[in-house]
Design a protein around this motif. Sequence first.
Motif, mmCIF file in Angstrom:
data_model
loop_
_atom_site.group_PDB
_atom_site.id
_atom_site.type_symbol
_atom_site.label_atom_id
_atom_site.label_comp_id
_atom_site.label_asym_id
_atom_site.label_seq_id
_atom_site.Cartn_x
_atom_site.Cartn_y
_atom_site.Cartn_z
ATOM 1 N N GLN A 37 59.915 14.286 65.403
ATOM 2 C CA GLN A 37 60.544 15.069 66.463
ATOM 3 C C GLN A 37 60.502 14.350 67.807
ATOM 4 O OE1 GLN A 37 58.320 18.736 65.862
ATOM 5 N NE2 GLN A 37 60.082 19.669 64.846
ATOM 6 N N ARG A 38 59.434 13.584 68.056
ATOM 7 C CA ARG A 38 59.389 12.803 69.297
ATOM 8 C C ARG A 38 60.435 11.685 69.280
ATOM 9 N NH1 ARG A 38 53.791 14.061 69.363
ATOM 10 N NH2 ARG A 38 53.323 12.374 67.900
ATOM 11 N N ALA A 39 60.700 11.169 68.075
ATOM 12 C CA ALA A 39 61.778 10.176 67.965
ATOM 13 C C ALA A 39 63.129 10.830 68.243
ATOM 14 C CB ALA A 39 61.774 9.548 66.570
ATOM 15 N N ALA A 281 52.614 6.649 54.242
ATOM 16 C CA ALA A 281 53.714 5.731 53.915
ATOM 17 C C ALA A 281 54.831 6.464 53.180
ATOM 18 C CB ALA A 281 53.189 4.578 53.067
ATOM 19 N N MET A 282 54.485 7.421 52.329
ATOM 20 C CA MET A 282 55.497 8.212 51.628
ATOM 21 C C MET A 282 56.301 9.041 52.622
ATOM 22 S SD MET A 282 53.046 9.422 48.450
ATOM 23 C CE MET A 282 54.269 10.560 47.811
ATOM 24 N N LEU A 283 55.596 9.644 53.581
ATOM 25 C CA LEU A 283 56.280 10.461 54.581
ATOM 26 C C LEU A 283 57.133 9.596 55.505
ATOM 27 C CD1 LEU A 283 53.374 12.919 55.421
ATOM 28 C CD2 LEU A 283 55.565 13.530 54.377
ATOM 29 N N ALA A 284 56.675 8.374 55.784
ATOM 30 C CA ALA A 284 57.446 7.470 56.638
ATOM 31 C C ALA A 284 58.812 7.172 56.031
ATOM 32 C CB ALA A 284 56.667 6.173 56.869
ATOM 33 N N GLN A 285 58.866 7.024 54.702
ATOM 34 C CA GLN A 285 60.147 6.786 54.036
ATOM 35 C C GLN A 285 61.056 8.006 54.159
ATOM 36 O OE1 GLN A 285 59.218 5.674 49.991
ATOM 37 N NE2 GLN A 285 58.651 3.586 50.552
ATOM 38 N N THR A 287 60.886 10.429 56.690
ATOM 39 C CA THR A 287 61.287 10.731 58.060
ATOM 40 C C THR A 287 61.942 9.552 58.767
ATOM 41 O OG1 THR A 287 59.123 10.062 58.947
ATOM 42 C CG2 THR A 287 59.381 12.364 58.285
ATOM 43 N N GLY A 288 61.734 8.332 58.238
ATOM 44 C CA GLY A 288 62.289 7.153 58.878
ATOM 45 C C GLY A 288 61.491 6.695 60.082
#
Length: 331
Positions: A37-39, A281-285, A287-288
């Motif tokens: 959300q900050r992104a 790392a899974m969540l990073a994929q 949310t981007g």
Amino acid sequence: MPHAPALRPVKAALLLIGATVLWAASFILTKALGDAQRAQDPQAGTWLLSSLSLALRFGGATVVAGLWQARRLGKTTRSEMWQGVGLGVFGGVGIVFQMDGVMHTAASTCAFLTQCYCIFIPLFLVWRHRRWPAKPLAAGCVMVMAGVAILSHVDWTEFRLGRGEAETIISSIFFTAQILWLERETYAGNDSGRMSAVMFAATALVILPVVIASGGTWREGVRLYEARGALGIILFLTLGSTVAAYGIMNAWQRHVGATEAGLIYGCEPLFTAILALFAPAMLAQWTGVAYPNEHISARLLVGGGLIMAANVTVLASKALAGGDNNGTAGC
């Protein structure tokens, strides 16, 4: 309250451990949500992000529980209403103090001080019943606090009782009250489903003013939840970390007692540390947004080992004692 069969506390403990895993997941998910959300909106404040996600979680949980209990909500008793409101107010106020406290101290210190209810609960019960806790319970409390301190990387040389530390301790007092309020004997016959619906609504109402004071508007909320992965994360937080986890707590805590429950809930930092080894790392994929995994460490092994040993010791002693559940939590 009648004595439960010997295996009932064991089943309750295992279910409560499952609820604790869901709460632990909420820390990882909430951080991933906030980063996404900050992104999306770099100007969004942390107070708004955290309070809005909590309001949506408990507001959504109110809708889900209300629909689930739709045919039975009309039978909600005054006792169920009072119990649910009490749980919602204690939990909601505790979360608000915790949210502000973590802004003014290290996250590790906040994580440690939040677990003070592991000490507050048995002390309250000693005062109320004028009896010392059983030795396994006393040892378990010390082991859990030591384990959490190790996991939290508390730096005692920099520890001071400032605003953040004081507010976190206050939040732990409210969480203590929530745990004790749940198992009051006068509420033994309450329906946990109807009561949970009331609790979710009360918690949302306590948090809503924080959202408004933080500048939350309908338009801002829509923009924040247009972030990639945001809706999926808040859906899991609502159904898993709120409806399911608190539903288990409200239905099963009564079968283990408040002190034992406090020790089980002390597993939350351990499960958070374990999930942090692979979930980011899974969540990073999804949310981007970059969110690196943490690494296994001696702190995790030693601190986690102490927490698990404490719970196994207390659970084994309770099972061997025949599942004593007299409402004194071992005091």
